[in-house]
Design a protein around this motif. Structure first.
Motif, PDB file in Angstrom:
ATOM      1  N   VAL A  23       0.679  -1.267   0.037  1.00  0.00           N
ATOM      2  CA  VAL A  23      -0.049   0.288  -0.069  1.00  0.00           C
ATOM      3  C   VAL A  23       0.857   1.231   0.062  1.00  0.00           C
ATOM      4  O   VAL A  23       0.606   2.192  -0.870  1.00  0.00           O
ATOM      5  CB  VAL A  23      -1.043  -0.074   1.116  1.00  0.00           C
ATOM      6  CG1 VAL A  23      -1.615   1.281   1.324  1.00  0.00           C
ATOM      7  CG2 VAL A  23      -1.913  -1.241   1.074  1.00  0.00           C
ATOM      8  N   GLU A  24       1.825   1.390   0.788  1.00  0.00           N
ATOM      9  CA  GLU A  24       2.742   2.499   0.926  1.00  0.00           C
ATOM     10  C   GLU A  24       3.549   2.541  -0.227  1.00  0.00           C
ATOM     11  O   GLU A  24       3.793   3.761  -0.822  1.00  0.00           O
ATOM     12  CB  GLU A  24       3.626   2.329   2.241  1.00  0.00           C
ATOM     13  CG  GLU A  24       2.892   2.636   3.446  1.00  0.00           C
ATOM     14  CD  GLU A  24       3.834   2.402   4.678  1.00  0.00           C
ATOM     15  OE1 GLU A  24       4.978   2.342   4.704  1.00  0.00           O
ATOM     16  OE2 GLU A  24       3.236   2.430   5.854  1.00  0.00           O
ATOM     17  N   LEU A  25       4.213   1.415  -0.655  1.00  0.00           N
ATOM     18  CA  LEU A  25       5.181   1.428  -1.907  1.00  0.00           C
ATOM     19  C   LEU A  25       4.431   1.696  -3.191  1.00  0.00           C
ATOM     20  O   LEU A  25       5.080   2.382  -4.097  1.00  0.00           O
ATOM     21  CB  LEU A  25       5.720   0.000  -1.932  1.00  0.00           C
ATOM     22  CG  LEU A  25       6.741  -0.287  -1.002  1.00  0.00           C
ATOM     23  CD1 LEU A  25       7.283  -1.729  -0.911  1.00  0.00           C
ATOM     24  CD2 LEU A  25       7.986   0.663  -0.864  1.00  0.00           C
ATOM     25  N   ALA A  26       3.178   1.714  -3.341  1.00  0.00           N
ATOM     26  CA  ALA A  26       2.565   1.756  -4.408  1.00  0.00           C
ATOM     27  C   ALA A  26       1.480   3.182  -4.331  1.00  0.00           C
ATOM     28  O   ALA A  26       0.845   3.272  -5.059  1.00  0.00           O
ATOM     29  CB  ALA A  26       1.493   0.972  -4.894  1.00  0.00           C
ATOM     30  N   ASP A  27       1.902   3.857  -3.389  1.00  0.00           N
ATOM     31  CA  ASP A  27       1.132   5.149  -3.083  1.00  0.00           C
ATOM     32  C   ASP A  27      -0.380   4.800  -2.972  1.00  0.00           C
ATOM     33  O   ASP A  27      -1.185   5.455  -3.613  1.00  0.00           O
ATOM     34  CB  ASP A  27       1.566   6.220  -3.908  1.00  0.00           C
ATOM     35  CG  ASP A  27       2.932   6.731  -3.865  1.00  0.00           C
ATOM     36  OD1 ASP A  27       3.540   6.631  -2.726  1.00  0.00           O
ATOM     37  OD2 ASP A  27       3.558   6.978  -4.922  1.00  0.00           O
ATOM     38  N   ASP A  28      -0.824   3.613  -2.668  1.00  0.00           N
ATOM     39  CA  ASP A  28      -2.137   3.379  -2.394  1.00  0.00           C
ATOM     40  C   ASP A  28      -3.081   3.334  -3.728  1.00  0.00           C
ATOM     41  O   ASP A  28      -4.200   3.511  -3.889  1.00  0.00           O
ATOM     42  CB  ASP A  28      -3.000   3.951  -1.407  1.00  0.00           C
ATOM     43  CG  ASP A  28      -4.319   3.568  -0.814  1.00  0.00           C
ATOM     44  OD1 ASP A  28      -4.481   2.544  -1.197  1.00  0.00           O
ATOM     45  OD2 ASP A  28      -4.977   4.246  -0.230  1.00  0.00           O
ATOM     46  N   ASP A  29      -2.032   2.856  -4.815  1.00  0.00           N
ATOM     47  CA  ASP A  29      -2.809   2.954  -6.187  1.00  0.00           C
ATOM     48  C   ASP A  29      -3.183   1.496  -6.495  1.00  0.00           C
ATOM     49  O   ASP A  29      -2.346   0.611  -6.673  1.00  0.00           O
ATOM     50  CB  ASP A  29      -1.391   3.466  -7.185  1.00  0.00           C
ATOM     51  CG  ASP A  29      -2.056   3.448  -8.584  1.00  0.00           C
ATOM     52  OD1 ASP A  29      -3.087   2.625  -8.839  1.00  0.00           O
ATOM     53  OD2 ASP A  29      -1.503   4.141  -9.300  1.00  0.00           O
ATOM     54  N   ARG A  30      -4.427   1.426  -6.331  1.00  0.00           N
ATOM     55  CA  ARG A  30      -4.836  -0.041  -6.085  1.00  0.00           C
ATOM     56  C   ARG A  30      -4.666  -0.665  -7.683  1.00  0.00           C
ATOM     57  O   ARG A  30      -4.599  -2.022  -7.889  1.00  0.00           O
ATOM     58  CB  ARG A  30      -6.420   0.137  -6.184  1.00  0.00           C
ATOM     59  CG  ARG A  30      -6.480   0.134  -4.395  1.00  0.00           C
ATOM     60  CD  ARG A  30      -7.717   1.102  -4.143  1.00  0.00           C
ATOM     61  NE  ARG A  30      -7.589   1.586  -2.729  1.00  0.00           N
ATOM     62  CZ  ARG A  30      -8.541   1.487  -1.996  1.00  0.00           C
ATOM     63  NH1 ARG A  30      -9.709   1.031  -2.235  1.00  0.00           N
ATOM     64  NH2 ARG A  30      -7.985   2.118  -0.669  1.00  0.00           N
ATOM     65  N   ALA A  31      -4.624   0.277  -8.883  1.00  0.00           N
ATOM     66  CA  ALA A  31      -4.507  -0.451 -10.043  1.00  0.00           C
ATOM     67  C   ALA A  31      -2.931  -0.986 -10.177  1.00  0.00           C
ATOM     68  O   ALA A  31      -2.617  -2.105 -10.801  1.00  0.00           O
ATOM     69  CB  ALA A  31      -4.188   0.411 -11.299  1.00  0.00           C
ATOM     70  N   VAL A  32      -1.959  -0.391  -9.322  1.00  0.00           N
ATOM     71  CA  VAL A  32      -0.422  -0.801  -9.203  1.00  0.00           C
ATOM     72  C   VAL A  32      -0.689  -2.169  -8.555  1.00  0.00           C
ATOM     73  O   VAL A  32       0.052  -3.314  -8.765  1.00  0.00           O
ATOM     74  CB  VAL A  32       0.614   0.285  -8.700  1.00  0.00           C
ATOM     75  CG1 VAL A  32       1.786  -0.533  -8.466  1.00  0.00           C
ATOM     76  CG2 VAL A  32       0.491   1.297  -9.543  1.00  0.00           C
ATOM     77  N   ILE A  33      -1.204  -2.330  -7.256  1.00  0.00           N
ATOM     78  CA  ILE A  33      -1.495  -3.411  -6.447  1.00  0.00           C
ATOM     79  C   ILE A  33      -2.018  -4.474  -7.252  1.00  0.00           C
ATOM     80  O   ILE A  33      -1.422  -5.616  -7.344  1.00  0.00           O
ATOM     81  CB  ILE A  33      -1.929  -3.025  -5.219  1.00  0.00           C
ATOM     82  CG1 ILE A  33      -1.327  -1.930  -4.500  1.00  0.00           C
ATOM     83  CG2 ILE A  33      -2.487  -4.492  -4.347  1.00  0.00           C
ATOM     84  CD1 ILE A  33      -2.048  -1.588  -3.256  1.00  0.00           C
ATOM     85  N   LEU A  34      -3.339  -4.157  -8.129  1.00  0.00           N
ATOM     86  CA  LEU A  34      -3.671  -5.378  -8.648  1.00  0.00           C
ATOM     87  C   LEU A  34      -2.909  -5.790  -9.915  1.00  0.00           C
ATOM     88  O   LEU A  34      -2.488  -6.912 -10.127  1.00  0.00           O
ATOM     89  CB  LEU A  34      -5.106  -5.018  -9.390  1.00  0.00           C
ATOM     90  CG  LEU A  34      -5.546  -5.844 -10.245  1.00  0.00           C
ATOM     91  CD1 LEU A  34      -6.129  -7.252  -9.528  1.00  0.00           C
ATOM     92  CD2 LEU A  34      -7.099  -5.143 -10.871  1.00  0.00           C
ATOM     93  N   GLY A  35      -1.830  -4.929 -10.558  1.00  0.00           N
ATOM     94  CA  GLY A  35      -1.109  -5.343 -11.537  1.00  0.00           C
ATOM     95  C   GLY A  35      -0.144  -6.119 -11.024  1.00  0.00           C
ATOM     96  O   GLY A  35       0.397  -7.396 -11.574  1.00  0.00           O
ATOM     97  N   LEU A  36       0.369  -6.053  -9.784  1.00  0.00           N
ATOM     98  CA  LEU A  36       1.724  -6.880  -9.142  1.00  0.00           C
ATOM     99  C   LEU A  36       0.852  -8.194  -8.924  1.00  0.00           C
ATOM    100  O   LEU A  36       1.462  -9.374  -9.152  1.00  0.00           O
ATOM    101  CB  LEU A  36       1.778  -6.102  -7.946  1.00  0.00           C
ATOM    102  CG  LEU A  36       2.795  -4.904  -7.754  1.00  0.00           C
ATOM    103  CD1 LEU A  36       2.826  -4.332  -6.463  1.00  0.00           C
ATOM    104  CD2 LEU A  36       4.271  -5.439  -8.252  1.00  0.00           C
ATOM    105  N   LEU A  37      -0.271  -8.374  -8.411  1.00  0.00           N
ATOM    106  CA  LEU A  37      -1.008  -9.515  -8.160  1.00  0.00           C
ATOM    107  C   LEU A  37      -1.285 -10.329  -9.342  1.00  0.00           C
ATOM    108  O   LEU A  37      -1.074 -11.478  -9.476  1.00  0.00           O
ATOM    109  CB  LEU A  37      -2.327  -9.364  -7.246  1.00  0.00           C
ATOM    110  CG  LEU A  37      -1.971  -8.699  -5.893  1.00  0.00           C
ATOM    111  CD1 LEU A  37      -3.383  -8.331  -5.335  1.00  0.00           C
ATOM    112  CD2 LEU A  37      -1.306  -9.727  -5.142  1.00  0.00           C
ATOM    113  N   VAL A  38      -1.840  -9.502 -10.552  1.00  0.00           N
ATOM    114  CA  VAL A  38      -1.937 -10.256 -11.836  1.00  0.00           C
ATOM    115  C   VAL A  38      -0.514 -10.826 -12.247  1.00  0.00           C
ATOM    116  O   VAL A  38      -0.578 -11.969 -12.828  1.00  0.00           O
ATOM    117  CB  VAL A  38      -2.670  -9.066 -12.918  1.00  0.00           C
ATOM    118  CG1 VAL A  38      -2.371  -9.636 -14.092  1.00  0.00           C
ATOM    119  CG2 VAL A  38      -3.957  -8.861 -12.473  1.00  0.00           C
ATOM    120  N   GLU A  39       0.479 -10.096 -12.157  1.00  0.00           N
ATOM    121  CA  GLU A  39       1.651 -10.347 -12.625  1.00  0.00           C
ATOM    122  C   GLU A  39       2.241 -11.747 -12.008  1.00  0.00           C
ATOM    123  O   GLU A  39       2.790 -12.641 -12.602  1.00  0.00           O
ATOM    124  CB  GLU A  39       2.712  -9.361 -12.374  1.00  0.00           C
ATOM    125  CG  GLU A  39       4.203  -9.630 -12.976  1.00  0.00           C
ATOM    126  CD  GLU A  39       4.324  -9.782 -14.324  1.00  0.00           C
ATOM    127  OE1 GLU A  39       5.203 -10.248 -14.980  1.00  0.00           O
ATOM    128  OE2 GLU A  39       3.574  -9.231 -14.999  1.00  0.00           O
TER     129      GLU A  39
END
Length: 70
Positions: A23-39
């Motif tokens: 959450v902190e590393l991605a600046d709470d950008d949920r698209a980034v977090i989802l992208g990481l999980l999709v990857e």
């Protein structure tokens, strides 16, 4: 799965995302977090699945152990 069990599972999984620092590393950008999980999911669909699971399991256990000490 019952509604209460599903809610608990979702809360626990969200806690893991926070615990990993995403959450902190991605600046709470949920698209980034989802992208990481999709990857990660894509990697688990490859021939390297077992190798990735072993590596991530070890890292996860270390992270849980560090939290238990802290």
């Amino acid at each position: 799965m019952k509604r209460r069990e599903r809610t608990r599972q979702l809360i626990e999984l969200g806690g893991l995302v926070v615990k990993a620092g995403l959450v902190e590393l991605a600046d709470d950008d949920r698209a980034v977090i989802l992208g990481l999980l999709v990857e990660a999911a894509a990697r688990l669909r490859t021939e390297d699945r077992e190798q990735a699971l072993t590596l991530w399991r070890r890292r996860g256990k270390r992270a849980f152990a560090q939290d238990a000490v802290a």
